[in-house]
Design an enzyme around this catalytic site. Structure first.
Site, PDB file in Angstrom:
ATOM      1  N   ASP A 115      -3.053   7.706   2.956  1.00 11.51           N
ATOM      2  CA  ASP A 115      -2.261   7.632   1.727  1.00 11.51           C
ATOM      3  C   ASP A 115      -1.416   8.860   1.420  1.00 11.51           C
ATOM      4  OD1 ASP A 115      -4.172   9.507   0.715  1.00 11.51           O
ATOM      5  OD2 ASP A 115      -5.446   7.870  -0.016  1.00 11.51           O
ATOM      6  N   GLN A 160      -9.740  10.196   7.025  1.00 10.60           N
ATOM      7  CA  GLN A 160      -9.491   8.848   7.548  1.00 10.60           C
ATOM      8  C   GLN A 160      -8.415   8.175   6.700  1.00 10.60           C
ATOM      9  OE1 GLN A 160     -13.474   6.792   8.579  1.00 10.60           O
ATOM     10  NE2 GLN A 160     -14.050   8.406   7.173  1.00 10.60           N
ATOM     11  N   ALA A 218     -16.331  11.001  -6.489  1.00  7.30           N
ATOM     12  CA  ALA A 218     -16.001  12.224  -5.739  1.00  7.30           C
ATOM     13  C   ALA A 218     -15.057  13.124  -6.530  1.00  7.30           C
ATOM     14  CB  ALA A 218     -15.359  11.845  -4.401  1.00  7.30           C
ATOM     15  N   CYS A 275       7.905   2.183  16.927  1.00  8.76           N
ATOM     16  CA  CYS A 275       8.516   0.983  17.511  1.00  8.76           C
ATOM     17  C   CYS A 275       7.475   0.251  18.356  1.00  8.76           C
ATOM     18  CB  CYS A 275       9.719   1.379  18.375  1.00  8.76           C
ATOM     19  SG  CYS A 275      10.571  -0.054  19.074  1.00  8.76           S
ATOM     20  N   HIS A 319      -6.598   8.600  11.225  1.00  6.20           N
ATOM     21  CA  HIS A 319      -6.130   7.216  11.301  1.00  6.20           C
ATOM     22  C   HIS A 319      -4.642   7.077  10.996  1.00  6.20           C
ATOM     23  CE1 HIS A 319     -10.577   5.795  10.665  1.00  6.20           C
ATOM     24  NE2 HIS A 319     -10.349   6.260  11.878  1.00  6.20           N
ATOM     25  N   ARG A 337       0.833  -1.224   0.000  1.00  5.95           N
ATOM     26  CA  ARG A 337       0.000   0.000   0.000  1.00  5.95           C
ATOM     27  C   ARG A 337       0.860   1.262   0.000  1.00  5.95           C
ATOM     28  NH1 ARG A 337      -4.083  -0.407   4.526  1.00  5.95           N
ATOM     29  NH2 ARG A 337      -4.602   1.660   3.760  1.00  5.95           N
ATOM     30  N   CYS A 358      13.695  -1.112  14.699  1.00  7.25           N
ATOM     31  CA  CYS A 358      13.836   0.241  15.262  1.00  7.25           C
ATOM     32  C   CYS A 358      15.303   0.686  15.267  1.00  7.25           C
ATOM     33  CB  CYS A 358      13.279   0.227  16.678  1.00  7.25           C
ATOM     34  SG  CYS A 358      13.469   1.799  17.515  1.00  7.25           S
ATOM     35  N   CYS A 379      10.276   1.525  24.295  1.00  6.13           N
ATOM     36  CA  CYS A 379      10.869   2.469  23.328  1.00  6.13           C
ATOM     37  C   CYS A 379       9.787   3.391  22.770  1.00  6.13           C
ATOM     38  CB  CYS A 379      11.531   1.674  22.201  1.00  6.13           C
ATOM     39  SG  CYS A 379      12.312   2.707  20.960  1.00  6.13           S
ATOM     40  N   CYS A 401      16.218   1.631  19.487  1.00  3.38           N
ATOM     41  CA  CYS A 401      16.540   0.599  20.484  1.00  3.38           C
ATOM     42  C   CYS A 401      17.225  -0.600  19.843  1.00  3.38           C
ATOM     43  CB  CYS A 401      15.279   0.169  21.232  1.00  3.38           C
ATOM     44  SG  CYS A 401      14.081  -0.701  20.204  1.00  3.38           S
TER      45      CYS A 401
HETATM   46  C1  BJW Z   1     -16.589   6.388  -3.553  1.00  6.86           C
HETATM   47  C2  BJW Z   1     -15.830   6.146  -4.682  1.00  6.86           C
HETATM   48  C3  BJW Z   1     -15.641   7.225  -5.516  1.00  6.86           C
HETATM   49  C4  BJW Z   1     -15.917   4.323  -3.621  1.00  6.86           C
HETATM   50  N1  BJW Z   1     -16.173   8.405  -5.216  1.00  6.86           N
HETATM   51  N2  BJW Z   1     -17.122   7.560  -3.280  1.00  6.86           N
HETATM   52  C5  BJW Z   1     -18.890   3.027  18.489  1.00  6.86           C
HETATM   53  C6  BJW Z   1     -19.817   2.140  18.006  1.00  6.86           C
HETATM   54  C7  BJW Z   1     -19.420   0.918  17.467  1.00  6.86           C
HETATM   55  C8  BJW Z   1     -18.082   0.561  17.407  1.00  6.86           C
HETATM   56  C9  BJW Z   1     -17.155   1.444  17.916  1.00  6.86           C
HETATM   57  C10 BJW Z   1     -17.564   2.650  18.435  1.00  6.86           C
HETATM   58  N3  BJW Z   1     -16.443   3.315  18.817  1.00  6.86           N
HETATM   59  C11 BJW Z   1     -15.371   2.570  18.545  1.00  6.86           C
HETATM   60  C12 BJW Z   1     -15.771   1.403  17.993  1.00  6.86           C
HETATM   61  C13 BJW Z   1     -14.891   0.291  17.553  1.00  6.86           C
HETATM   62  C14 BJW Z   1     -14.249   0.527  16.194  1.00  6.86           C
HETATM   63  C15 BJW Z   1     -15.343   0.649  15.125  1.00  6.86           C
HETATM   64  O1  BJW Z   1     -15.685   1.699  14.658  1.00  6.86           O
HETATM   65  N4  BJW Z   1     -15.873  -0.476  14.682  1.00  6.86           N
HETATM   66  C16 BJW Z   1     -16.888  -0.460  13.629  1.00  6.86           C
HETATM   67  C17 BJW Z   1     -16.410  -1.327  12.490  1.00  6.86           C
HETATM   68  C18 BJW Z   1     -18.184  -0.911  14.227  1.00  6.86           C
HETATM   69  N5  BJW Z   1     -13.413   1.713  16.190  1.00  6.86           N
HETATM   70  C19 BJW Z   1     -12.172   1.681  16.631  1.00  6.86           C
HETATM   71  O2  BJW Z   1     -11.675   0.650  17.076  1.00  6.86           O
HETATM   72  C20 BJW Z   1     -11.389   2.970  16.588  1.00  6.86           C
HETATM   73  N6  BJW Z   1     -10.754   3.195  17.847  1.00  6.86           N
HETATM   74  C21 BJW Z   1     -11.424   3.636  18.912  1.00  6.86           C
HETATM   75  O3  BJW Z   1     -12.576   3.974  18.849  1.00  6.86           O
HETATM   76  O4  BJW Z   1     -10.656   3.718  20.057  1.00  6.86           O
HETATM   77  C22 BJW Z   1     -11.339   3.857  21.294  1.00  6.86           C
HETATM   78  C23 BJW Z   1     -11.849   2.476  21.657  1.00  6.86           C
HETATM   79  C24 BJW Z   1     -10.935   1.454  21.782  1.00  6.86           C
HETATM   80  C25 BJW Z   1     -11.392   0.189  22.139  1.00  6.86           C
HETATM   81  C26 BJW Z   1     -12.748  -0.036  22.314  1.00  6.86           C
HETATM   82  C27 BJW Z   1     -13.646   1.000  22.140  1.00  6.86           C
HETATM   83  C28 BJW Z   1     -13.182   2.280  21.820  1.00  6.86           C
HETATM   84  C29 BJW Z   1     -10.243   2.872  15.597  1.00  6.86           C
HETATM   85  C30 BJW Z   1     -10.718   2.764  14.195  1.00  6.86           C
HETATM   86  C31 BJW Z   1      -9.497   2.609  13.274  1.00  6.86           C
HETATM   87  C32 BJW Z   1      -9.903   2.317  11.828  1.00  6.86           C
HETATM   88  N7  BJW Z   1      -8.729   1.941  11.111  1.00  6.86           N
HETATM   89  C33 BJW Z   1      -8.824   1.684   9.679  1.00  6.86           C
HETATM   90  C34 BJW Z   1      -7.459   1.149   9.196  1.00  6.86           C
HETATM   91  C35 BJW Z   1      -6.442   2.273   9.143  1.00  6.86           C
HETATM   92  C36 BJW Z   1      -5.113   1.776   8.652  1.00  6.86           C
HETATM   93  C37 BJW Z   1      -5.156   1.325   7.217  1.00  6.86           C
HETATM   94  O5  BJW Z   1      -5.448   2.121   6.319  1.00  6.86           O
HETATM   95  O6  BJW Z   1      -4.884   0.157   6.979  1.00  6.86           O
HETATM   96  O7  BJW Z   1      -9.189   2.877   8.993  1.00  6.86           O
HETATM   97  S1  BJW Z   1     -10.127   0.557   9.251  1.00  6.86           S
HETATM   98  C38 BJW Z   1     -10.579   1.368   7.758  1.00  6.86           C
HETATM   99  O8  BJW Z   1     -11.902   1.919   7.869  1.00  6.86           O
HETATM  100  C39 BJW Z   1      -9.631   2.562   7.656  1.00  6.86           C
HETATM  101  C40 BJW Z   1     -10.532   3.618   7.136  1.00  6.86           C
HETATM  102  O9  BJW Z   1      -9.988   4.905   7.395  1.00  6.86           O
HETATM  103  C41 BJW Z   1     -11.812   3.341   7.858  1.00  6.86           C
HETATM  104  C42 BJW Z   1     -13.029   3.923   7.188  1.00  6.86           C
HETATM  105  O10 BJW Z   1     -13.219   3.373   5.941  1.00  6.86           O
HETATM  106  P1  BJW Z   1     -13.679   4.294   4.727  1.00  6.86           P
HETATM  107  O11 BJW Z   1     -12.638   5.285   4.434  1.00  6.86           O
HETATM  108  O12 BJW Z   1     -15.036   4.805   4.984  1.00  6.86           O
HETATM  109  O13 BJW Z   1     -13.644   3.246   3.534  1.00  6.86           O
HETATM  110  P2  BJW Z   1     -14.779   2.212   3.078  1.00  6.86           P
HETATM  111  O14 BJW Z   1     -14.137   1.239   2.173  1.00  6.86           O
HETATM  112  O15 BJW Z   1     -15.509   1.664   4.244  1.00  6.86           O
HETATM  113  O16 BJW Z   1     -15.811   3.104   2.288  1.00  6.86           O
HETATM  114  C43 BJW Z   1     -15.448   3.718   1.064  1.00  6.86           C
HETATM  115  C44 BJW Z   1     -16.650   4.507   0.595  1.00  6.86           C
HETATM  116  O17 BJW Z   1     -16.288   5.197  -0.589  1.00  6.86           O
HETATM  117  C45 BJW Z   1     -17.861   3.627   0.259  1.00  6.86           C
HETATM  118  O18 BJW Z   1     -19.022   4.235   0.824  1.00  6.86           O
HETATM  119  C46 BJW Z   1     -17.933   3.680  -1.278  1.00  6.86           C
HETATM  120  O19 BJW Z   1     -19.257   3.620  -1.777  1.00  6.86           O
HETATM  121  C47 BJW Z   1     -17.317   5.030  -1.556  1.00  6.86           C
HETATM  122  N8  BJW Z   1     -16.671   5.165  -2.853  1.00  6.86           N
HETATM  123  N9  BJW Z   1     -15.477   4.791  -4.693  1.00  6.86           N
HETATM  124  C48 BJW Z   1     -16.953   8.509  -4.088  1.00  6.86           C
HETATM  125  N10 BJW Z   1     -14.947   7.060  -6.684  1.00  6.86           N
HETATM  126 ZN    ZN Z   2      12.579   1.021  19.502  1.00  8.36          ZN
END
Ligand code: BJW
Ligand code: ZN
Length: 334
Positions: A136, A133, A305, A161, A153, A102, A203, A166, A206
């Site tokens: 990239d 979010q 978009a 690390c 994100h 990626r 790292c 560390c 460390c």
């Molecule tokens: C187009 C298009 C075009 C296509 N033009 N449009 C409250 C309720 C329920 C759950 C939770 C809550 N609070 C927290 C949670 C847990 C969890 C969560 O949300 N879970 C859900 C799945 C239910 N959240 C977390 O764990 C977060 N941390 C947190 O809250 O900490 C406190 C906590 C800790 C422990 C317990 C409780 C609370 C952290 C979330 C981290 C998300 N990380 C990722 C990976 C990042 C690294 C990486 O890139 O690899 O972030 S997951 C992934 O999803 C990534 C994205 O940023 C994120 C969102 O996805 P996105 O961008 O919306 O992509 P898609 O694919 O889902 O959608 C694309 C859209 O584009 C679609 O709609 C298409 O139609 C559209 N599209 N082409 C316009 N050309």
């Molecule tokens: Zn380290």
């Protein structure tokens, strides 16, 4: 080895049918869409404070896959299942290859017109903030002012690390591959080969800890200073409008910003290639002929978009063209 600049276009960019099949091209706009756009433009001109919440769909037409739906698989692995601390701890070789591929794809991709339109909006409107979010780096490369861009994100180009003892963290590391062994992950079609832990990034501080990508995985907290900055913006005055661009709105806390703005009385504009019924049903009918937005709380723009965002923002940012050498700002990559 470092990736060349300007990056070479990916061979599959712009002709991946998956990215465009449902796109409503603005040139074929219906009368009702044109009226809706007019009322959006009127409200946009009157808006003083604007927030954008963006997701993977913003970068889709730059050739980067989204997480959910078509394209959400990497070598038959669900991208969502690789974006967890558990996946990394179980199989760092697999997860590092996912992120290495990626990083390479993001470095080769170019910002699209929507990235540039948001960057221009930030330049002409101090009370505009983008919450991305995306990891990239394309908004930064479109020269989006950094003080008006919050990475919820993290970034593919940050490293941390994993050693408890560390605190090493590095931002803006654009080296690819990070280790010679990770060169095999540059091409998605290459067969998967296990990499020994010793050959993964380690790292430099460390000298023992395994490095990990500086992104936020499920179950991890978002960076405190980023959440704080977003909260400060929202609480320092009414946000008139939130632009919800290319996100499924399924991941929290990011998705929660939309309801927070609505609860303040702000209006919502959704830009998505796939507008579902729940998105469009609460668009109130308006005095269409006058373009009044008085009764309207939401606009939806179905399509790419990269096509729609520049058109929607045109009254404030003017006509957006890609720069002749669209490699993004080289200086931001150093
Ligand atoms: C187009 C298009 C075009 C296509 N033009 N449009 C409250 C309720 C329920 C759950 C939770 C809550 N609070 C927290 C949670 C847990 C969890 C969560 O949300 N879970 C859900 C799945 C239910 N959240 C977390 O764990 C977060 N941390 C947190 O809250 O900490 C406190 C906590 C800790 C422990 C317990 C409780 C609370 C952290 C979330 C981290 C998300 N990380 C990722 C990976 C990042 C690294 C990486 O890139 O690899 O972030 S997951 C992934 O999803 C990534 C994205 O940023 C994120 C969102 O996805 P996105 O961008 O919306 O992509 P898609 O694919 O889902 O959608 C694309 C859209 O584009 C679609 O709609 C298409 O139609 C559209 N599209 N082409 C316009 N050309
Ligand atoms: Zn380290």
């Amino acid at each position: 080895m470092t990736v060349d600049y300007p990056p070479k276009p990916l061979p599959y960019r712009f002709d991946n049918p998956v990215l465009h099949t449902r796109s409503t091209q603005p040139e074929t706009m219906t009368a009702s869409t044109a009226t809706s756009l007019a009322s959006f433009h009127a409200y946009l001109r009157s808006s003083k404070r604007i927030l954008a919440l963006v997701g993977a769909g913003l970068s889709a037409s730059s050739g980067l896959p989204t997480f959910r739906g078509t394209g959400g698989l990497w070598r038959n692995h669900d991208a969502m299942e690789l974006a967890t601390p558990e996946a990394f701890s179980n199989d760092p070789s697999l997860v590092w290859q996912f992120y290495s591929a990626r990083r390479a794809a993001a470095l080769r991709a170019m910002p699209n017109k929507a990235h540039y339109a948001l960057a221009e909006l930030a330049k002409c409107m101090p009370e505009f903030l983008t919450l991305t979010q995306n990891v990239d780096g394309l908004s930064t490369r479109a020269n989006h002012p950094t003080n008006q861009l919050l990475h919820l994100h993290g970034s593919l180009f940050s490293l941390k690390c994993t050693s408890f003892y560390c605190d090493f963290q590095e931002d803006n590391n654009y080296t690819h591959p990070l280790t010679p062994a990770l060169a095999i992950a540059s091409e998605v079609s290459a067969p998967y080969t296990h990499i020994q832990q010793a050959d993964l990034p380690h790292c430099p501080k460390c000298n023992t800890g395994l490095l990990r990508p500086g992104v936020v995985w499920f179950g991890e907290s978002l960076p405190w200073h980023v959440v704080q900055a977003a909260d400060d913006f929202i609480s320092s005055g009414k946000v008139d409008l939130i632009l919800v661009i290319g996100t499924s709105g399924t991941v929290y806390p990011a998705a929660g910003y939309v309801d927070r703005i609505r609860m303040q009385g702000g209006k919502v504009a959704v830009f998505n290639i796939d507008i579902d019924e729940s998105d469009s049903e609460d668009e109130l009918s308006e005095t269409e002929s006058t373009g009044s937005y008085a009764n309207r709380t939401k606009w939806t723009f179905e399509g790419d978009a990269a096509d729609w965002v520049p058109i929607a923002l045109e009254p404030l940012v003017g006509h957006i063209e890609l720069p002749p050498d669209n490699s993004g700002e080289r200086s931001s990559l150093r």
